[in-house]
Design a protein around this motif. Structure first.
Motif, short mmCIF file in Angstrom:
data_model
loop_
_atom_site.label_atom_id
_atom_site.label_comp_id
_atom_site.label_asym_id
_atom_site.label_seq_id
_atom_site.Cartn_x
_atom_site.Cartn_y
_atom_site.Cartn_z
N ILE A 94 41.56 41.40 32.75
CA ILE A 94 40.39 41.55 32.25
C ILE A 94 39.61 40.26 31.96
CG2 ILE A 94 41.18 41.48 29.80
CD1 ILE A 94 38.61 43.78 31.63
N ASN A 95 40.38 39.03 31.87
CA ASN A 95 39.72 37.78 31.71
C ASN A 95 39.65 36.95 32.97
OD1 ASN A 95 42.02 36.12 31.39
ND2 ASN A 95 42.22 36.71 29.36
N ALA A 96 40.15 37.54 34.00
CA ALA A 96 40.31 36.68 35.22
C ALA A 96 39.01 35.88 35.79
CB ALA A 96 40.90 37.55 36.41
N GLY A 97 37.93 36.73 35.53
CA GLY A 97 36.72 36.18 35.71
C GLY A 97 36.35 34.71 35.06
N ASN A 98 36.76 34.81 33.78
CA ASN A 98 36.52 33.61 33.07
C ASN A 98 37.53 32.53 33.53
OD1 ASN A 98 35.91 36.28 31.23
ND2 ASN A 98 35.95 35.01 29.63
N GLU A 99 38.74 32.79 33.66
CA GLU A 99 39.39 31.67 34.27
C GLU A 99 39.16 31.00 35.53
OE1 GLU A 99 41.99 30.50 32.20
OE2 GLU A 99 41.02 31.81 30.75
N LEU A 100 38.50 31.94 36.51
CA LEU A 100 38.10 31.42 37.80
C LEU A 100 36.74 30.48 37.42
CD1 LEU A 100 37.99 31.61 40.86
CD2 LEU A 100 36.84 33.46 40.75
N LEU A 101 36.03 30.96 36.62
CA LEU A 101 34.64 29.98 36.20
C LEU A 101 35.14 28.90 35.78
CD1 LEU A 101 32.10 32.65 35.28
CD2 LEU A 101 32.11 31.51 37.28
N LEU A 102 36.29 28.64 34.91
CA LEU A 102 36.94 27.66 34.29
C LEU A 102 37.42 26.66 35.08
CD1 LEU A 102 37.85 28.85 30.76
CD2 LEU A 102 35.96 27.49 31.09
N LYS A 103 38.18 27.22 35.90
CA LYS A 103 39.03 26.43 37.08
C LYS A 103 37.89 25.79 38.13
CE LYS A 103 42.57 27.27 40.59
NZ LYS A 103 43.50 28.14 41.35
N CYS A 104 36.74 26.45 38.37
CA CYS A 104 35.96 26.14 39.45
C CYS A 104 34.89 24.94 38.67
CB CYS A 104 35.22 26.81 39.97
SG CYS A 104 36.15 28.08 40.92
N ASN A 105 35.19 24.92 37.60
CA ASN A 105 34.09 23.66 36.79
C ASN A 105 32.71 24.18 36.73
OD1 ASN A 105 36.23 22.22 35.56
ND2 ASN A 105 36.40 21.21 37.84
N VAL A 106 32.39 25.35 36.75
CA VAL A 106 31.05 25.87 36.78
C VAL A 106 30.43 26.39 35.64
CG1 VAL A 106 31.06 26.40 39.21
CG2 VAL A 106 31.60 28.27 37.52
N ALA A 107 31.56 26.67 34.42
CA ALA A 107 30.90 26.70 33.19
C ALA A 107 31.95 26.20 32.20
CB ALA A 107 31.20 28.55 33.05
N HIS A 108 31.17 26.15 30.91
CA HIS A 108 31.99 25.38 29.77
C HIS A 108 32.67 26.37 28.94
CE1 HIS A 108 29.52 21.73 31.03
NE2 HIS A 108 28.36 22.62 30.80
N PRO A 109 33.88 25.93 28.53
CA PRO A 109 34.44 26.99 27.34
C PRO A 109 33.69 27.04 26.01
CG PRO A 109 35.61 24.76 27.56
CD PRO A 109 34.29 24.64 28.61
N VAL A 110 34.00 28.18 25.44
CA VAL A 110 33.45 28.53 24.40
C VAL A 110 34.66 28.72 23.49
CG1 VAL A 110 32.12 29.80 22.86
CG2 VAL A 110 31.18 29.37 25.07
#
Length: 214
Positions: A198-214
Motif C-alpha cells: 500500500i505504500n510501494a508508490g511512496n518508496e518508489l518516488l523516494l528511491k527515484c529522488n523525485v519527492a521529499h519525505p514528510v
C-alpha cells in the motif's frame, strides 16, 4: 430534516478573466472550461493551495496521516486540494474542515453527480464551510477511469505543492505525482518505517529522488 443549502454552478472558460492562472500555465493540458460550485475566491493567485492525495483503500495509518496533514496545514492557512474520493482524500478534506479551514474538491464527473455516492454529505459540508467543488465536465457526465486520471492534472496544477500520503505503485495518485513533476511543483511523500504494497508508490518516488519525505 433540515433542507440542504443549494449552490449555483458557475462556468468559466479559459478566456475569462477569473479563470485560474495556475491552469492557464499548464498550456495544452489546460481545460477549455471549468464548472464550479462554492467559493471562487479559493482559485485566486493570492491563495496558498496544497494538494493531499493517496489511496482509496488506505491503511489506518495512512488515513490518520492524511487527516493530520489536512488539519495541520489548514491551521497554517493553507487551502487543501483533494479529489473527494474515499480513503486519503476524504480524510484530508475532513481534517481541513475540522480545523476550520477551506478545501477544494476536484471531481471527475458533472457537478450534478456526486462520485462516490458515499461522499454526498462530505461535499455538502465542504460547500457549507466556504469551500469549492470543481470539475471540467458538464452536467450529466459520469466519472470513469480515464476522467479520474485526467482530473489528477487539475489537482496538481491548482496546487503550490503535492503531498502523497500513501499509495501502491500503480494508482491514480501516481498520475497526480507525474503531473506535479511535469508542472515543476514541489512533491512530498509520507515516509513509512516498513515497506508494504500500500505504500510501494511512496518508496518508489523516494528511491527515484523525485519527492521529499514528510
Amino acid at each position: 430534516m433540515e433542507a440542504q443549502q443549494q449552490y449555483d454552478i458557475i462556468t468559466l472558460t479559459n478566456q475569462d478573466e477569473d479563470f485560474p492562472l495556475s491552469l492557464i500555465e499548464i498550456g495544452s493540458d489546460c481545460p477549455a472550461m471549468i464548472h464550479c460550485m462554492g467559493n471562487l475566491s479559493l482559485l485566486g493567485s493570492n491563495t496558498n493551495r496544497i494538494a493531499i492525495i493517496g489511496a482509496r483503500k488506505a491503511s489506518p495509518i495512512g488515513l490518520q496521516r492524511a487527516y493530520e496533514l489536512g488539519k495541520e496545514l489548514a491551521k497554517k492557512g493553507n487551502i487543501i486540494v483533494s479529489g473527494l474520493a474515499l480513503g486519503c482524500d476524504k480524510a484530508a478534506h475532513e481534517g481541513c474542515l475540522d480545523a476550520g479551514g477551506k478545501t477544494i474538491a476536484v471531481v471527475a464527473s458533472g457537478l450534478d453527480i456526486i462520485h462516490p455516492k458515499e461522499n454526498v454529505s462530505l461535499q455538502q459540508r465542504i460547500l457549507d464551510h466556504c469551500g469549492l467543488v470543481l470539475s471540467e465536465h458538464p452536467l450529466g457526465v459520469k466519472a470513469n477511469p480515464s476522467r479520474l486520471i485526467a482530473r489528477t492534472r487539475l489537482q496538481a496544477a491548482l496546487s503550490e505543492g503535492v503531498i502523497l500520503v500513501e499509495c501502491p505503485e500503480h494508482s491514480g495518485s501516481m498520475h497526480t505525482m507525474r503531473f506535479a513533476c511535469k508542472y515543476n511543483k514541489p512533491c512530498f511523500v509520507v515516509s513509512y518505517p516498513t515497506y508494504s504494497d500500500i505504500n510501494a508508490g511512496n518508496e518508489l518516488l523516494l528511491k527515484c529522488n523525485v519527492a521529499h519525505p514528510v
